[in-house]
Scaffold this active site. Structure first.
Site, PDB file in Angstrom:
ATOM      1  N   LEU A  56      22.626  17.937  23.703  1.00 20.41           N
ATOM      2  CA  LEU A  56      22.156  16.605  23.314  1.00 20.41           C
ATOM      3  C   LEU A  56      21.605  16.591  21.897  1.00 20.41           C
ATOM      4  O   LEU A  56      21.610  15.565  21.230  1.00 20.41           O
ATOM      5  CB  LEU A  56      21.037  16.144  24.262  1.00 20.41           C
ATOM      6  CG  LEU A  56      21.431  15.908  25.711  1.00 20.41           C
ATOM      7  CD1 LEU A  56      20.187  15.718  26.579  1.00 20.41           C
ATOM      8  CD2 LEU A  56      22.338  14.688  25.815  1.00 20.41           C
ATOM      9  N   GLY A  57      21.098  17.712  21.455  1.00 18.09           N
ATOM     10  CA  GLY A  57      20.529  17.758  20.108  1.00 18.09           C
ATOM     11  C   GLY A  57      19.863  19.094  19.875  1.00 18.09           C
ATOM     12  O   GLY A  57      19.895  19.983  20.736  1.00 18.09           O
ATOM     13  N   GLY A  59      16.255  20.734  17.965  1.00 15.31           N
ATOM     14  CA  GLY A  59      15.007  20.548  17.224  1.00 15.31           C
ATOM     15  C   GLY A  59      14.614  21.864  16.582  1.00 15.31           C
ATOM     16  O   GLY A  59      15.364  22.847  16.651  1.00 15.31           O
ATOM     17  N   GLY A  60      13.426  21.886  15.975  1.00 17.06           N
ATOM     18  CA  GLY A  60      12.980  23.086  15.287  1.00 17.06           C
ATOM     19  C   GLY A  60      12.785  24.267  16.226  1.00 17.06           C
ATOM     20  O   GLY A  60      12.759  25.408  15.798  1.00 17.06           O
ATOM     21  N   PHE A  61      12.617  23.996  17.521  1.00 16.49           N
ATOM     22  CA  PHE A  61      12.303  25.095  18.436  1.00 16.49           C
ATOM     23  C   PHE A  61      13.396  25.411  19.436  1.00 16.49           C
ATOM     24  O   PHE A  61      13.190  26.178  20.359  1.00 16.49           O
ATOM     25  CB  PHE A  61      10.970  24.827  19.142  1.00 16.49           C
ATOM     26  CG  PHE A  61       9.834  25.095  18.212  1.00 16.49           C
ATOM     27  CD1 PHE A  61       9.239  26.338  18.166  1.00 16.49           C
ATOM     28  CD2 PHE A  61       9.430  24.136  17.325  1.00 16.49           C
ATOM     29  CE1 PHE A  61       8.228  26.602  17.260  1.00 16.49           C
ATOM     30  CE2 PHE A  61       8.421  24.385  16.412  1.00 16.49           C
ATOM     31  CZ  PHE A  61       7.815  25.631  16.376  1.00 16.49           C
ATOM     32  N   GLY A  62      14.555  24.803  19.256  1.00 19.89           N
ATOM     33  CA  GLY A  62      15.662  25.151  20.139  1.00 19.89           C
ATOM     34  C   GLY A  62      16.548  23.962  20.461  1.00 19.89           C
ATOM     35  O   GLY A  62      16.276  22.833  20.044  1.00 19.89           O
ATOM     36  N   VAL A  64      18.687  21.249  22.934  1.00 17.29           N
ATOM     37  CA  VAL A  64      18.432  20.457  24.142  1.00 17.29           C
ATOM     38  C   VAL A  64      19.780  20.165  24.826  1.00 17.29           C
ATOM     39  O   VAL A  64      20.720  19.717  24.169  1.00 17.29           O
ATOM     40  CB  VAL A  64      17.720  19.124  23.791  1.00 17.29           C
ATOM     41  CG1 VAL A  64      17.425  18.319  25.032  1.00 17.29           C
ATOM     42  CG2 VAL A  64      16.431  19.387  23.010  1.00 17.29           C
ATOM     43  N   LYS A  78      15.213  21.627  27.316  1.00 16.89           N
ATOM     44  CA  LYS A  78      15.007  22.203  25.979  1.00 16.89           C
ATOM     45  C   LYS A  78      14.849  23.707  26.126  1.00 16.89           C
ATOM     46  O   LYS A  78      13.910  24.181  26.759  1.00 16.89           O
ATOM     47  CB  LYS A  78      13.748  21.601  25.348  1.00 16.89           C
ATOM     48  CG  LYS A  78      13.594  21.978  23.879  1.00 16.89           C
ATOM     49  CD  LYS A  78      12.247  21.597  23.309  1.00 16.89           C
ATOM     50  CE  LYS A  78      12.176  20.145  22.920  1.00 16.89           C
ATOM     51  NZ  LYS A  78      10.993  19.857  22.056  1.00 16.89           N
ATOM     52  N   ASP A 177       2.257  14.488  15.935  1.00 17.85           N
ATOM     53  CA  ASP A 177       3.616  14.569  15.394  1.00 17.85           C
ATOM     54  C   ASP A 177       4.431  13.321  15.742  1.00 17.85           C
ATOM     55  O   ASP A 177       5.590  13.422  16.143  1.00 17.85           O
ATOM     56  CB  ASP A 177       4.295  15.848  15.919  1.00 17.85           C
ATOM     57  CG  ASP A 177       5.493  16.252  15.072  1.00 17.85           C
ATOM     58  OD1 ASP A 177       5.592  15.785  13.916  1.00 17.85           O
ATOM     59  OD2 ASP A 177       6.336  17.020  15.558  1.00 17.85           O
TER      60      ASP A 177
HETATM   61  N1  LIG Z   1      14.493  13.847  27.470  1.00 14.06           N
HETATM   62  C1  LIG Z   1      15.553  13.702  26.657  1.00 14.06           C
HETATM   63  N2  LIG Z   1      16.593  12.933  27.011  1.00 14.06           N
HETATM   64  C2  LIG Z   1      17.655  12.775  26.177  1.00 14.06           C
HETATM   65  N3  LIG Z   1      17.762  13.361  24.966  1.00 14.06           N
HETATM   66  C3  LIG Z   1      16.773  14.158  24.552  1.00 14.06           C
HETATM   67  C4  LIG Z   1      15.605  14.372  25.377  1.00 14.06           C
HETATM   68  N4  LIG Z   1      14.774  15.201  24.691  1.00 14.06           N
HETATM   69  C5  LIG Z   1      15.362  15.465  23.533  1.00 14.06           C
HETATM   70  N5  LIG Z   1      16.576  14.860  23.432  1.00 14.06           N
HETATM   71  C6  LIG Z   1      17.531  14.917  22.305  1.00 14.06           C
HETATM   72  O1  LIG Z   1      17.454  16.187  21.696  1.00 14.06           O
HETATM   73  C7  LIG Z   1      17.095  16.058  20.305  1.00 14.06           C
HETATM   74  C8  LIG Z   1      16.236  17.246  19.894  1.00 14.06           C
HETATM   75  O2  LIG Z   1      14.957  17.118  20.528  1.00 14.06           O
HETATM   76  P1  LIG Z   1      13.728  18.042  20.161  1.00 14.06           P
HETATM   77  O3  LIG Z   1      12.535  17.508  20.855  1.00 14.06           O
HETATM   78  O4  LIG Z   1      14.082  19.463  20.414  1.00 14.06           O
HETATM   79  O5  LIG Z   1      13.641  17.988  18.594  1.00 14.06           O
HETATM   80  P2  LIG Z   1      13.001  17.027  17.515  1.00 14.06           P
HETATM   81  O6  LIG Z   1      11.836  16.283  18.082  1.00 14.06           O
HETATM   82  O7  LIG Z   1      14.126  16.229  16.912  1.00 14.06           O
HETATM   83  O8  LIG Z   1      12.531  18.054  16.421  1.00 14.06           O
HETATM   84  P3  LIG Z   1      11.275  19.035  16.406  1.00 14.06           P
HETATM   85  O9  LIG Z   1      11.039  19.573  17.796  1.00 14.06           O
HETATM   86  O10 LIG Z   1      11.739  20.074  15.468  1.00 14.06           O
HETATM   87  O11 LIG Z   1      10.141  18.230  15.884  1.00 14.06           O
HETATM   88  C9  LIG Z   1      16.407  14.695  20.207  1.00 14.06           C
HETATM   89  O12 LIG Z   1      16.496  14.151  18.929  1.00 14.06           O
HETATM   90  C10 LIG Z   1      17.154  13.878  21.253  1.00 14.06           C
HETATM   91  O13 LIG Z   1      18.322  13.337  20.679  1.00 14.06           O
END
Ligand SMILES: Nc1ncnc2c1ncn2[C@@H]1O[C@H](COP(=O)(O)OP(=O)(O)OP(=O)(O)O)[C@@H](O)[C@H]1O
Length: 347
Positions: A56-57, A59-62, A64, A78, A177
Protein backbone atom coordinates in the site's frame (compact mmCIF):
# COMPACT_ATOMS: atom_id res chain seq x y z
CA UNK A 1 44.88 -5.99 15.63
CA UNK A 2 43.64 -2.79 17.27
CA UNK A 3 41.12 -2.32 14.50
CA UNK A 4 39.81 -5.89 14.94
CA UNK A 5 39.56 -5.32 18.68
CA UNK A 6 37.59 -2.09 18.17
CA UNK A 7 35.29 -3.79 15.70
CA UNK A 8 34.67 -6.60 18.18
CA UNK A 9 33.84 -4.10 20.94
CA UNK A 10 31.45 -2.22 18.65
CA UNK A 11 29.69 -5.44 17.62
CA UNK A 12 29.43 -6.54 21.23
CA UNK A 13 27.92 -3.22 22.31
CA UNK A 14 25.44 -3.33 19.42
CA UNK A 15 24.46 -6.89 20.37
CA UNK A 16 23.81 -5.99 24.01
CA UNK A 17 22.00 -2.75 23.13
CA UNK A 18 19.64 -4.66 20.84
CA UNK A 19 18.91 -7.28 23.45
CA UNK A 20 18.30 -4.71 26.17
CA UNK A 21 15.83 -2.97 23.95
CA UNK A 22 14.10 -6.28 23.08
CA UNK A 23 13.84 -7.09 26.78
CA UNK A 24 12.41 -3.63 27.45
CA UNK A 25 9.75 -4.19 24.84
CA UNK A 26 8.84 -7.62 26.27
CA UNK A 27 8.62 -6.02 29.74
CA UNK A 28 6.41 -3.29 28.40
CA UNK A 29 4.07 -5.85 26.79
CA UNK A 30 3.88 -7.83 30.05
CA UNK A 31 3.32 -4.71 32.14
CA UNK A 32 0.51 -3.40 29.96
CA UNK A 33 -0.99 -6.88 29.52
CA UNK A 34 -4.71 -6.34 29.10
CA UNK A 35 -4.25 -2.89 27.52
CA UNK A 36 -2.12 -4.06 24.59
CA UNK A 37 -3.91 -5.19 21.44
CA UNK A 38 -3.74 -8.78 20.15
CA UNK A 39 -0.28 -10.23 19.59
CA UNK A 40 0.30 -12.19 16.36
CA UNK A 41 3.17 -14.47 15.36
CA UNK A 42 5.23 -13.63 12.28
CA UNK A 43 3.82 -16.71 10.52
CA UNK A 44 0.31 -15.38 11.11
CA UNK A 45 1.35 -11.97 9.77
CA UNK A 46 2.81 -13.47 6.60
CA UNK A 47 -0.38 -15.46 6.07
CA UNK A 48 -2.42 -12.29 6.65
CA UNK A 49 -0.64 -10.38 3.89
CA UNK A 50 -0.48 -13.39 1.53
CA UNK A 51 3.31 -13.25 1.50
CA UNK A 52 3.59 -9.52 0.71
CA UNK A 53 1.19 -9.56 -2.26
CA UNK A 54 -0.21 -6.01 -2.15
CA UNK A 55 1.95 -3.10 -1.05
CA UNK A 56 0.00 0.00 0.00
CA UNK A 57 2.89 2.35 0.60
CA UNK A 58 6.19 2.90 2.28
CA UNK A 59 7.05 5.17 5.23
CA UNK A 60 10.32 6.00 6.94
CA UNK A 61 10.08 2.89 9.11
CA UNK A 62 8.99 0.24 6.66
CA UNK A 63 6.50 -0.91 4.06
CA UNK A 64 2.74 -1.20 4.52
CA UNK A 65 0.85 -4.17 3.01
CA UNK A 66 -2.85 -4.90 2.58
CA UNK A 67 -3.97 -7.97 4.48
CA UNK A 68 -6.94 -9.96 5.70
CA UNK A 69 -7.68 -11.50 9.12
CA UNK A 70 -9.08 -15.07 9.26
CA UNK A 71 -12.59 -13.60 9.82
CA UNK A 72 -12.28 -11.63 6.56
CA UNK A 73 -11.62 -8.18 8.10
CA UNK A 74 -9.31 -6.12 5.89
CA UNK A 75 -6.20 -4.73 7.57
CA UNK A 76 -3.08 -2.72 6.75
CA UNK A 77 0.12 -4.26 8.06
CA UNK A 78 3.18 -2.08 8.67
CA UNK A 79 6.33 -4.19 8.71
CA UNK A 80 8.95 -2.29 10.66
CA UNK A 81 12.38 -2.21 9.17
CA UNK A 82 14.74 -3.93 11.65
CA UNK A 83 17.58 -1.51 10.90
CA UNK A 84 15.54 1.63 11.71
CA UNK A 85 14.88 2.93 15.21
CA UNK A 86 15.56 1.15 18.49
CA UNK A 87 12.11 0.00 19.39
CA UNK A 88 11.07 3.30 20.98
CA UNK A 89 8.70 4.14 18.12
CA UNK A 90 7.20 0.66 18.26
CA UNK A 91 6.47 1.00 21.98
CA UNK A 92 5.09 4.53 21.55
CA UNK A 93 2.76 3.38 18.81
CA UNK A 94 1.39 0.41 20.75
CA UNK A 95 1.23 2.31 24.05
CA UNK A 96 -0.47 5.42 22.65
CA UNK A 97 -3.01 3.88 20.31
CA UNK A 98 -4.09 1.24 22.82
CA UNK A 99 -5.18 4.04 25.15
CA UNK A 100 -7.49 5.51 22.54
CA UNK A 101 -10.94 4.79 21.22
CA UNK A 102 -12.32 7.46 18.94
CA UNK A 103 -13.91 7.60 15.51
CA UNK A 104 -11.13 9.91 14.27
CA UNK A 105 -8.21 7.77 15.50
CA UNK A 106 -7.16 4.69 13.54
CA UNK A 107 -7.65 1.40 15.39
CA UNK A 108 -4.61 -0.78 16.06
CA UNK A 109 -5.91 -4.31 15.63
CA UNK A 110 -2.74 -6.00 16.80
CA UNK A 111 1.02 -6.27 16.60
CA UNK A 112 3.80 -8.76 16.07
CA UNK A 113 7.01 -8.78 18.07
CA UNK A 114 9.18 -11.78 17.40
CA UNK A 115 12.91 -11.04 17.73
CA UNK A 116 13.69 -8.52 15.03
CA UNK A 117 10.37 -9.16 13.23
CA UNK A 118 8.03 -6.36 14.21
CA UNK A 119 4.73 -5.42 12.66
CA UNK A 120 1.75 -3.19 13.44
CA UNK A 121 -1.68 -4.23 12.21
CA UNK A 122 -4.29 -1.51 11.65
CA UNK A 123 -7.84 -1.35 10.39
CA UNK A 124 -7.71 -0.89 6.60
CA UNK A 125 -8.53 2.56 5.23
CA UNK A 126 -9.72 2.15 1.67
CA UNK A 127 -9.08 5.75 0.58
CA UNK A 128 -5.46 5.80 1.78
CA UNK A 129 -3.91 8.96 3.12
CA UNK A 130 -4.92 12.60 2.64
CA UNK A 131 -1.70 13.55 0.85
CA UNK A 132 -2.94 11.69 -2.24
CA UNK A 133 -5.72 14.24 -2.60
CA UNK A 134 -3.88 17.48 -2.01
CA UNK A 135 -0.98 18.92 -3.98
CA UNK A 136 -3.07 17.73 -6.84
CA UNK A 137 -2.90 19.01 -10.39
CA UNK A 138 -6.42 17.68 -11.03
CA UNK A 139 -7.92 20.36 -8.80
CA UNK A 140 -10.02 22.75 -10.84
CA UNK A 141 -10.40 26.51 -10.54
CA UNK A 142 -13.60 25.94 -8.59
CA UNK A 143 -12.76 23.19 -6.22
CA UNK A 144 -10.02 21.05 -4.67
CA UNK A 145 -10.13 17.45 -5.89
CA UNK A 146 -12.05 16.16 -2.88
CA UNK A 147 -14.63 18.96 -3.03
CA UNK A 148 -15.23 21.52 -0.29
CA UNK A 149 -17.65 19.49 1.78
CA UNK A 150 -15.33 16.47 2.17
CA UNK A 151 -12.32 18.69 2.78
CA UNK A 152 -14.19 20.52 5.54
CA UNK A 153 -15.38 17.25 7.12
CA UNK A 154 -11.78 15.96 7.10
CA UNK A 155 -10.58 19.20 8.74
CA UNK A 156 -13.23 18.96 11.47
CA UNK A 157 -12.70 15.20 11.96
CA UNK A 158 -8.95 15.64 12.36
CA UNK A 159 -9.53 18.49 14.82
CA UNK A 160 -11.89 16.28 16.87
CA UNK A 161 -9.34 13.46 16.89
CA UNK A 162 -6.62 15.83 18.12
CA UNK A 163 -8.90 17.43 20.73
CA UNK A 164 -9.65 13.92 22.01
CA UNK A 165 -5.92 13.12 22.24
CA UNK A 166 -5.24 16.38 24.07
CA UNK A 167 -8.14 16.32 26.49
CA UNK A 168 -10.51 13.43 26.08
CA UNK A 169 -8.69 10.14 26.48
CA UNK A 170 -7.33 8.55 29.65
CA UNK A 171 -3.79 9.85 29.13
CA UNK A 172 -3.09 13.14 27.43
CA UNK A 173 -1.29 12.31 24.18
CA UNK A 174 0.72 14.73 22.08
CA UNK A 175 1.12 13.40 18.55
CA UNK A 176 4.02 15.57 17.28
CA UNK A 177 3.76 14.50 13.64
CA UNK A 178 0.48 15.81 12.22
CA UNK A 179 0.73 15.96 8.40
CA UNK A 180 -1.40 14.85 5.42
CA UNK A 181 0.47 11.51 5.16
CA UNK A 182 -0.82 10.36 8.55
CA UNK A 183 -4.46 11.33 8.04
CA UNK A 184 -6.08 8.17 6.70
CA UNK A 185 -9.49 8.15 5.00
CA UNK A 186 -12.01 5.35 5.28
CA UNK A 187 -14.69 4.42 2.77
CA UNK A 188 -16.73 7.52 3.61
CA UNK A 189 -13.67 9.79 3.75
CA UNK A 190 -13.91 9.97 7.53
CA UNK A 191 -10.49 11.19 8.79
CA UNK A 192 -8.48 8.96 11.14
CA UNK A 193 -5.24 10.09 12.75
CA UNK A 194 -2.53 7.41 12.53
CA UNK A 195 1.18 6.98 13.17
CA UNK A 196 1.84 7.54 16.87
CA UNK A 197 5.55 6.64 16.76
CA UNK A 198 6.63 10.09 17.93
CA UNK A 199 3.81 10.69 20.38
CA UNK A 200 4.31 12.15 23.83
CA UNK A 201 4.65 8.80 25.58
CA UNK A 202 8.12 9.03 24.13
CA UNK A 203 9.28 11.07 27.09
CA UNK A 204 12.65 12.11 25.73
CA UNK A 205 11.67 15.36 24.06
CA UNK A 206 15.22 15.94 22.86
CA UNK A 207 14.97 12.92 20.60
CA UNK A 208 11.84 14.19 18.84
CA UNK A 209 13.62 16.45 16.36
CA UNK A 210 16.23 13.89 15.38
CA UNK A 211 13.52 11.25 15.03
CA UNK A 212 11.46 13.59 12.85
CA UNK A 213 14.42 14.40 10.66
CA UNK A 214 15.32 10.71 10.35
CA UNK A 215 11.86 9.86 8.93
CA UNK A 216 10.77 9.48 5.34
CA UNK A 217 8.68 12.62 5.11
CA UNK A 218 9.28 15.46 7.49
CA UNK A 219 6.12 17.09 8.74
CA UNK A 220 5.38 20.63 9.83
CA UNK A 221 7.62 21.10 12.85
CA UNK A 222 6.56 23.91 15.18
CA UNK A 223 9.34 26.49 15.68
CA UNK A 224 9.61 25.77 19.43
CA UNK A 225 10.20 22.06 18.74
CA UNK A 226 12.70 22.75 16.00
CA UNK A 227 14.56 25.33 18.09
CA UNK A 228 14.50 22.95 21.06
CA UNK A 229 12.66 25.42 23.33
CA UNK A 230 11.33 22.46 25.22
CA UNK A 231 9.79 24.66 27.88
CA UNK A 232 7.27 25.77 25.25
CA UNK A 233 6.60 22.36 23.70
CA UNK A 234 3.03 21.36 24.45
CA UNK A 235 -0.22 20.42 22.73
CA UNK A 236 0.14 23.80 20.95
CA UNK A 237 2.93 22.23 18.84
CA UNK A 238 0.32 19.81 17.43
CA UNK A 239 -1.94 22.85 16.82
CA UNK A 240 0.83 24.46 14.72
CA UNK A 241 1.19 21.36 12.52
CA UNK A 242 -2.60 21.11 12.19
CA UNK A 243 -2.74 24.78 11.03
CA UNK A 244 -0.06 24.19 8.41
CA UNK A 245 -1.95 21.17 7.19
CA UNK A 246 -5.21 23.18 6.88
CA UNK A 247 -3.44 25.78 4.79
CA UNK A 248 -1.91 23.18 2.53
CA UNK A 249 -5.31 21.47 2.23
CA UNK A 250 -6.92 24.59 0.77
CA UNK A 251 -3.94 25.77 -1.25
CA UNK A 252 -2.53 22.40 -2.27
CA UNK A 253 -4.42 22.05 -5.51
CA UNK A 254 -3.27 25.43 -6.67
CA UNK A 255 0.44 24.90 -6.96
CA UNK A 256 1.30 27.40 -9.62
CA UNK A 257 4.99 27.11 -10.33
CA UNK A 258 8.07 25.05 -9.66
CA UNK A 259 9.35 27.63 -7.18
CA UNK A 260 6.36 26.97 -4.95
CA UNK A 261 7.50 23.38 -4.72
CA UNK A 262 10.48 24.44 -2.62
CA UNK A 263 8.32 25.08 0.39
CA UNK A 264 4.74 24.93 -0.72
CA UNK A 265 3.10 25.29 2.67
CA UNK A 266 5.08 28.51 3.30
CA UNK A 267 4.12 29.78 -0.10
CA UNK A 268 0.45 29.04 0.63
CA UNK A 269 0.64 30.55 4.12
CA UNK A 270 1.99 33.79 2.66
CA UNK A 271 -0.76 33.82 0.06
CA UNK A 272 -3.43 33.12 2.65
CA UNK A 273 -2.26 36.00 4.79
CA UNK A 274 -2.39 38.29 1.77
CA UNK A 275 -5.99 37.17 1.07
CA UNK A 276 -6.88 37.87 4.71
CA UNK A 277 -5.33 41.35 4.57
CA UNK A 278 -7.36 42.07 1.45
CA UNK A 279 -10.61 41.10 3.19
CA UNK A 280 -10.77 37.57 1.75
CA UNK A 281 -13.10 38.48 -1.11
CA UNK A 282 -11.04 36.22 -3.30
CA UNK A 283 -9.12 33.13 -2.15
CA UNK A 284 -7.34 30.33 -4.01
CA UNK A 285 -10.41 29.43 -6.10
CA UNK A 286 -12.61 31.50 -8.44
CA UNK A 287 -16.40 31.65 -8.76
CA UNK A 288 -17.15 29.66 -5.63
CA UNK A 289 -20.67 29.20 -4.35
CA UNK A 290 -21.27 31.28 -1.24
CA UNK A 291 -21.16 28.21 1.02
CA UNK A 292 -17.83 26.99 -0.37
CA UNK A 293 -16.35 30.46 -0.16
CA UNK A 294 -17.28 30.54 3.53
CA UNK A 295 -15.61 27.13 4.04
CA UNK A 296 -12.38 28.23 2.40
CA UNK A 297 -12.35 31.44 4.41
CA UNK A 298 -12.92 29.63 7.72
CA UNK A 299 -10.18 27.10 7.02
CA UNK A 300 -7.81 29.93 6.05
CA UNK A 301 -8.47 32.02 9.17
CA UNK A 302 -8.26 29.02 11.50
CA UNK A 303 -5.07 27.83 9.75
CA UNK A 304 -3.36 31.18 10.32
CA UNK A 305 -4.49 31.36 13.96
CA UNK A 306 -2.95 27.92 14.48
CA UNK A 307 0.46 28.82 13.03
CA UNK A 308 1.07 31.83 15.26
CA UNK A 309 4.74 31.94 16.22
CA UNK A 310 3.98 32.32 19.92
CA UNK A 311 2.40 29.03 21.07
CA UNK A 312 0.25 30.93 23.59
CA UNK A 313 -1.51 32.78 20.78
CA UNK A 314 -2.52 29.55 19.06
CA UNK A 315 -6.04 28.32 19.93
CA UNK A 316 -6.72 25.04 21.72
CA UNK A 317 -8.16 22.26 19.54
CA UNK A 318 -11.52 22.78 21.25
CA UNK A 319 -11.50 26.41 20.13
CA UNK A 320 -10.43 25.30 16.62
CA UNK A 321 -13.54 23.11 16.39
CA UNK A 322 -15.74 25.99 17.58
CA UNK A 323 -14.23 28.32 14.99
CA UNK A 324 -14.63 25.79 12.17
CA UNK A 325 -18.22 25.09 13.13
CA UNK A 326 -19.17 28.75 13.69
CA UNK A 327 -19.69 31.41 11.06
CA UNK A 328 -16.86 32.96 9.05
CA UNK A 329 -18.12 36.44 9.97
CA UNK A 330 -17.43 35.81 13.65
CA UNK A 331 -13.73 35.07 13.08
CA UNK A 332 -11.22 37.68 14.17
CA UNK A 333 -8.31 38.62 11.93
CA UNK A 334 -5.19 36.77 13.16
CA UNK A 335 -1.86 38.58 13.57
CA UNK A 336 0.66 37.92 10.82
CA UNK A 337 2.80 34.97 11.90
CA UNK A 338 6.51 34.87 11.31
CA UNK A 339 6.62 32.14 8.71
CA UNK A 340 8.94 29.33 9.52
CA UNK A 341 9.55 26.10 7.66
CA UNK A 342 12.16 23.48 8.29
CA UNK A 343 10.07 21.04 6.29
CA UNK A 344 12.07 20.91 3.09
CA UNK A 345 15.42 21.80 4.65
CA UNK A 346 15.73 20.00 7.99
CA UNK A 347 19.34 20.85 8.74
N1 LIG B 1 -4.40 1.69 7.83
C1 LIG B 1 -4.08 1.92 6.55
N2 LIG B 1 -4.94 1.66 5.56
C2 LIG B 1 -4.61 1.91 4.27
N3 LIG B 1 -3.43 2.42 3.87
C3 LIG B 1 -2.50 2.68 4.80
C4 LIG B 1 -2.78 2.45 6.20
N4 LIG B 1 -1.67 2.83 6.90
C5 LIG B 1 -0.79 3.28 6.01
N5 LIG B 1 -1.27 3.18 4.74
C6 LIG B 1 -0.58 3.57 3.48
O1 LIG B 1 0.80 3.34 3.62
C7 LIG B 1 1.54 4.57 3.43
C8 LIG B 1 2.77 4.56 4.32
O2 LIG B 1 2.33 4.70 5.68
P1 LIG B 1 3.34 4.96 6.87
O3 LIG B 1 2.54 5.25 8.09
O4 LIG B 1 4.32 3.84 6.95
O5 LIG B 1 4.23 6.16 6.39
P2 LIG B 1 4.13 7.73 6.38
O6 LIG B 1 3.23 8.22 7.48
O7 LIG B 1 3.80 8.15 4.97
O8 LIG B 1 5.62 8.15 6.65
P3 LIG B 1 6.46 8.14 8.00
O9 LIG B 1 6.08 6.93 8.83
O10 LIG B 1 7.84 8.05 7.48
O11 LIG B 1 6.17 9.43 8.68
C9 LIG B 1 0.53 5.68 3.72
O12 LIG B 1 0.85 6.87 3.07
C10 LIG B 1 -0.78 5.07 3.23
O13 LIG B 1 -0.92 5.30 1.85
Amino acid sequence: MIIILRLFKKLRSLFFKRHTSDREIENFIKKHGSLTPKRFSYTQVKRMICSFREKLGEGGFGAVYKGKLPDGTLVAVKLLNASKGNGEEFVNEVASISRTSHVNIVTLVGFCFEGHKRALIYEYMSNGSLDRFINDENATMRSPRLGWNKLYQIAVGTARGLEYLHRGCSTRILHFDIKPQIILLDNDYCAKISDFGLSKLCLKRESIVSMLVGRGTIGYIAPEVFNRNFGDVSHKSDVYSYGMMLIEMIGGGKRVNAEADQSSEMYFADQVYQFIEEGYDQGFYCHLMEEDKETEKKMAFVGVWCIQTDPKQRPSMRRVIEMLEGSAEALQIPPKPYLFSPRRSPT
